[in-house]
Design a protein around this motif. Structure first.
Motif, PDB file in Angstrom:
ATOM      1  N   ILE A  93       0.860  -1.189   0.000  1.00 41.23           N
ATOM      2  CA  ILE A  93       0.000   0.000   0.000  1.00 41.23           C
ATOM      3  C   ILE A  93       0.888   1.227   0.000  1.00 41.23           C
ATOM      4  O   ILE A  93       1.754   1.379   0.866  1.00 41.23           O
ATOM      5  CB  ILE A  93      -0.929   0.009   1.234  1.00 41.23           C
ATOM      6  CG1 ILE A  93      -1.827  -1.225   1.220  1.00 41.23           C
ATOM      7  CG2 ILE A  93      -1.737   1.293   1.287  1.00 41.23           C
ATOM      8  CD1 ILE A  93      -2.626  -1.427   2.485  1.00 41.23           C
ATOM      9  N   ASP A  94       0.670   2.107  -0.958  1.00 44.50           N
ATOM     10  CA  ASP A  94       1.400   3.365  -1.031  1.00 44.50           C
ATOM     11  C   ASP A  94       0.536   4.435  -0.370  1.00 44.50           C
ATOM     12  O   ASP A  94      -0.491   4.842  -0.916  1.00 44.50           O
ATOM     13  CB  ASP A  94       1.694   3.697  -2.485  1.00 44.50           C
ATOM     14  CG  ASP A  94       2.359   5.049  -2.640  1.00 44.50           C
ATOM     15  OD1 ASP A  94       3.014   5.508  -1.680  1.00 44.50           O
ATOM     16  OD2 ASP A  94       2.227   5.648  -3.719  1.00 44.50           O
ATOM     17  N   LYS A  95       0.926   4.864   0.821  1.00 42.72           N
ATOM     18  CA  LYS A  95       0.113   5.801   1.588  1.00 42.72           C
ATOM     19  C   LYS A  95      -0.106   7.128   0.853  1.00 42.72           C
ATOM     20  O   LYS A  95      -1.183   7.710   0.931  1.00 42.72           O
ATOM     21  CB  LYS A  95       0.725   6.053   2.957  1.00 42.72           C
ATOM     22  CG  LYS A  95      -0.170   6.922   3.826  1.00 42.72           C
ATOM     23  CD  LYS A  95       0.463   7.160   5.171  1.00 42.72           C
ATOM     24  CE  LYS A  95      -0.351   8.091   6.023  1.00 42.72           C
ATOM     25  NZ  LYS A  95      -0.665   9.374   5.419  1.00 42.72           N
ATOM     26  N   ILE A 150      -3.036   6.770  -1.409  1.00 42.37           N
ATOM     27  CA  ILE A 150      -4.288   6.739  -0.626  1.00 42.37           C
ATOM     28  C   ILE A 150      -4.645   8.140  -0.153  1.00 42.37           C
ATOM     29  O   ILE A 150      -5.804   8.557  -0.234  1.00 42.37           O
ATOM     30  CB  ILE A 150      -4.163   5.769   0.557  1.00 42.37           C
ATOM     31  CG1 ILE A 150      -4.055   4.341   0.029  1.00 42.37           C
ATOM     32  CG2 ILE A 150      -5.338   5.912   1.527  1.00 42.37           C
ATOM     33  CD1 ILE A 150      -3.757   3.300   1.083  1.00 42.37           C
TER      34      ILE A 150
END
Length: 70
Positions: free
Chosen positions: A55-57, A60
């Motif tokens: 997951i690439d914050k 997001i």
């Protein structure tokens, strides 16, 4: 939040030593399976197939900002 939902094998990376130190201090009560590592995302040092999901914050955050503003 993910840790509390049962995702206990979490590895976080950041290029900022200041950020990594702050997060290690903030989450020092978490077990060793919750890690903050100093690393450049452009040159990661993990074996092939180390993760089930990534997951690439920043992505997001961008999506959430657009959602909140619309």
């Amino acid at each position: 939040e993910m840790f509390e939902e049962g995702y206990t094998q979490i590895t976080n990376i950041d290029i900022s030593n200041v950020c990594v130190k702050a997060m290690k201090e903030k989450y020092k009560e978490k077990p060793e399976t919750f890690k903050y590592l100093l690393m450049d995302a452009r040159a990661m040092d993990f074996p092939e197939a180390s993760f089930d999901a990534v997951i690439d914050k920043a992505t997001i955050d961008s999506v959430l900002v657009v959602y909140i503003l619309s």
